[in-house]
Design a protein around this motif. Sequence first.
Motif, PDB file in Angstrom:
ATOM      1  N   GLU A   1     -76.862  24.041 -17.430  1.00 24.08           N
ATOM      2  CA  GLU A   1     -76.156  22.998 -16.673  1.00 24.08           C
ATOM      3  C   GLU A   1     -76.143  23.331 -15.189  1.00 24.08           C
ATOM      4  O   GLU A   1     -76.414  22.467 -14.345  1.00 24.08           O
ATOM      5  CB  GLU A   1     -74.729  22.859 -17.178  1.00 24.08           C
ATOM      6  CG  GLU A   1     -73.881  21.966 -16.307  1.00 24.08           C
ATOM      7  CD  GLU A   1     -72.401  22.244 -16.447  1.00 24.08           C
ATOM      8  OE1 GLU A   1     -71.635  21.517 -15.793  1.00 24.08           O
ATOM      9  OE2 GLU A   1     -72.009  23.162 -17.169  1.00 24.08           O
TER      10      GLU A   1
ATOM     11  N   TRP B   1     -79.353  19.021  -7.791  1.00 24.25           N
ATOM     12  CA  TRP B   1     -78.712  17.724  -7.594  1.00 24.25           C
ATOM     13  C   TRP B   1     -77.785  17.780  -6.385  1.00 24.25           C
ATOM     14  O   TRP B   1     -77.744  16.843  -5.587  1.00 24.25           O
ATOM     15  CB  TRP B   1     -77.923  17.330  -8.840  1.00 24.25           C
ATOM     16  CG  TRP B   1     -77.098  16.110  -8.633  1.00 24.25           C
ATOM     17  CD1 TRP B   1     -77.523  14.824  -8.701  1.00 24.25           C
ATOM     18  CD2 TRP B   1     -75.720  16.059  -8.285  1.00 24.25           C
ATOM     19  NE1 TRP B   1     -76.490  13.976  -8.430  1.00 24.25           N
ATOM     20  CE2 TRP B   1     -75.363  14.714  -8.165  1.00 24.25           C
ATOM     21  CE3 TRP B   1     -74.746  17.023  -8.065  1.00 24.25           C
ATOM     22  CZ2 TRP B   1     -74.085  14.312  -7.840  1.00 24.25           C
ATOM     23  CZ3 TRP B   1     -73.470  16.625  -7.742  1.00 24.25           C
ATOM     24  CH2 TRP B   1     -73.153  15.279  -7.632  1.00 24.25           C
TER      25      TRP B   1
ATOM     26  N   LEU C   1     -79.867  10.501  -3.192  1.00 22.12           N
ATOM     27  CA  LEU C   1     -79.931   9.785  -4.468  1.00 22.12           C
ATOM     28  C   LEU C   1     -79.038   8.553  -4.508  1.00 22.12           C
ATOM     29  O   LEU C   1     -79.316   7.611  -5.243  1.00 22.12           O
ATOM     30  CB  LEU C   1     -79.558  10.728  -5.610  1.00 22.12           C
ATOM     31  CG  LEU C   1     -80.503  11.897  -5.837  1.00 22.12           C
ATOM     32  CD1 LEU C   1     -79.964  12.798  -6.929  1.00 22.12           C
ATOM     33  CD2 LEU C   1     -81.887  11.411  -6.188  1.00 22.12           C
TER      34      LEU C   1
ATOM     35  N   TYR D   1     -77.000   5.795  -7.838  1.00 18.16           N
ATOM     36  CA  TYR D   1     -77.734   6.088  -9.070  1.00 18.16           C
ATOM     37  C   TYR D   1     -77.660   7.576  -9.405  1.00 18.16           C
ATOM     38  O   TYR D   1     -77.458   7.945 -10.559  1.00 18.16           O
ATOM     39  CB  TYR D   1     -79.193   5.650  -8.933  1.00 18.16           C
ATOM     40  CG  TYR D   1     -80.032   6.037 -10.115  1.00 18.16           C
ATOM     41  CD1 TYR D   1     -79.921   5.362 -11.321  1.00 18.16           C
ATOM     42  CD2 TYR D   1     -80.927   7.099 -10.038  1.00 18.16           C
ATOM     43  CE1 TYR D   1     -80.675   5.727 -12.415  1.00 18.16           C
ATOM     44  CE2 TYR D   1     -81.687   7.474 -11.122  1.00 18.16           C
ATOM     45  CZ  TYR D   1     -81.558   6.786 -12.304  1.00 18.16           C
ATOM     46  OH  TYR D   1     -82.298   7.151 -13.384  1.00 18.16           O
ATOM     47  N   GLY D   2     -77.805   8.423  -8.408  1.00 22.69           N
ATOM     48  CA  GLY D   2     -77.721   9.864  -8.625  1.00 22.69           C
ATOM     49  C   GLY D   2     -76.339  10.287  -9.073  1.00 22.69           C
ATOM     50  O   GLY D   2     -76.194  11.172  -9.919  1.00 22.69           O
TER      51      GLY D   2
ATOM     52  N   PHE E   1     -74.117   8.407 -10.758  1.00 15.44           N
ATOM     53  CA  PHE E   1     -73.884   7.994 -12.139  1.00 15.44           C
ATOM     54  C   PHE E   1     -74.729   8.791 -13.128  1.00 15.44           C
ATOM     55  O   PHE E   1     -74.289   9.077 -14.242  1.00 15.44           O
ATOM     56  CB  PHE E   1     -74.133   6.493 -12.308  1.00 15.44           C
ATOM     57  CG  PHE E   1     -73.006   5.665 -11.778  1.00 15.44           C
ATOM     58  CD1 PHE E   1     -71.717   5.835 -12.251  1.00 15.44           C
ATOM     59  CD2 PHE E   1     -73.232   4.725 -10.796  1.00 15.44           C
ATOM     60  CE1 PHE E   1     -70.670   5.077 -11.759  1.00 15.44           C
ATOM     61  CE2 PHE E   1     -72.199   3.960 -10.296  1.00 15.44           C
ATOM     62  CZ  PHE E   1     -70.907   4.138 -10.773  1.00 15.44           C
ATOM     63  N   SER E   2     -75.918   9.173 -12.729  1.00 16.91           N
ATOM     64  CA  SER E   2     -76.750   9.958 -13.644  1.00 16.91           C
ATOM     65  C   SER E   2     -76.154  11.344 -13.875  1.00 16.91           C
ATOM     66  O   SER E   2     -76.142  11.840 -15.005  1.00 16.91           O
ATOM     67  CB  SER E   2     -78.178  10.062 -13.120  1.00 16.91           C
ATOM     68  OG  SER E   2     -78.203  10.767 -11.905  1.00 16.91           O
ATOM     69  N   ILE E   3     -75.627  11.976 -12.825  1.00 17.21           N
ATOM     70  CA  ILE E   3     -75.034  13.302 -13.019  1.00 17.21           C
ATOM     71  C   ILE E   3     -73.692  13.190 -13.738  1.00 17.21           C
ATOM     72  O   ILE E   3     -73.325  14.076 -14.510  1.00 17.21           O
ATOM     73  CB  ILE E   3     -74.918  14.071 -11.685  1.00 17.21           C
ATOM     74  CG1 ILE E   3     -74.855  15.580 -11.940  1.00 17.21           C
ATOM     75  CG2 ILE E   3     -73.709  13.661 -10.909  1.00 17.21           C
ATOM     76  CD1 ILE E   3     -76.082  16.176 -12.483  1.00 17.21           C
TER      77      ILE E   3
ATOM     78  N   PHE F   1     -73.073  10.999 -16.078  1.00 16.82           N
ATOM     79  CA  PHE F   1     -73.480  10.844 -17.477  1.00 16.82           C
ATOM     80  C   PHE F   1     -73.842  12.202 -18.074  1.00 16.82           C
ATOM     81  O   PHE F   1     -73.443  12.533 -19.198  1.00 16.82           O
ATOM     82  CB  PHE F   1     -74.663   9.873 -17.570  1.00 16.82           C
ATOM     83  CG  PHE F   1     -75.156   9.664 -18.961  1.00 16.82           C
ATOM     84  CD1 PHE F   1     -74.424   8.938 -19.877  1.00 16.82           C
ATOM     85  CD2 PHE F   1     -76.367  10.207 -19.359  1.00 16.82           C
ATOM     86  CE1 PHE F   1     -74.877   8.749 -21.164  1.00 16.82           C
ATOM     87  CE2 PHE F   1     -76.833  10.029 -20.642  1.00 16.82           C
ATOM     88  CZ  PHE F   1     -76.086   9.295 -21.550  1.00 16.82           C
ATOM     89  N   PHE F   2     -74.567  13.000 -17.312  1.00 17.15           N
ATOM     90  CA  PHE F   2     -74.947  14.343 -17.753  1.00 17.15           C
ATOM     91  C   PHE F   2     -73.708  15.197 -18.012  1.00 17.15           C
ATOM     92  O   PHE F   2     -73.612  15.884 -19.038  1.00 17.15           O
ATOM     93  CB  PHE F   2     -75.845  14.981 -16.690  1.00 17.15           C
ATOM     94  CG  PHE F   2     -76.233  16.397 -16.966  1.00 17.15           C
ATOM     95  CD1 PHE F   2     -77.127  16.701 -17.971  1.00 17.15           C
ATOM     96  CD2 PHE F   2     -75.710  17.426 -16.205  1.00 17.15           C
ATOM     97  CE1 PHE F   2     -77.497  18.012 -18.222  1.00 17.15           C
ATOM     98  CE2 PHE F   2     -76.071  18.732 -16.447  1.00 17.15           C
ATOM     99  CZ  PHE F   2     -76.965  19.026 -17.458  1.00 17.15           C
TER     100      PHE F   2
END
Length: 116
Positions: free
Chosen positions: A71, A78, A85, A88-89, A91-93, A95-96
């Motif tokens: 992780e 990131w 980012l 979008y960047g 929200f993607s992180i 989610f991760f």
Amino acid sequence: MYFTLLVVVILTAIALVAVALGIARAISPRSYNSQKGEAYECGIPTRGRSWMQFKVGYYLFAILFLMFDVETVFLFPWAVVVQDLGVYGLFSILFFLVILVLGLAYAWKKGALEWK
């Protein structure tokens, strides 16, 4: 064209590995004695059997450690490019991290973090 290149690369890799192993086998010193077959632990001779079973808890802790270690490997790059980012960047992180926290909660619920 690309298939031929792929075959040449694979054959070259196999040949290089075979040559390296052959050279290592040809020039390596050979000395066989009974001490080479013994288990070595901190310079102290072992007592009893040197093969023993470990609890599954050790492996479970190691897997959980690797999960959270990986992780951080994903979080550092990131953090470097977070402004580039945008949303979008973010929200993607998120989610991760949610997936990771759910995994931690599952491990906690199953008692994987308790030492037995």
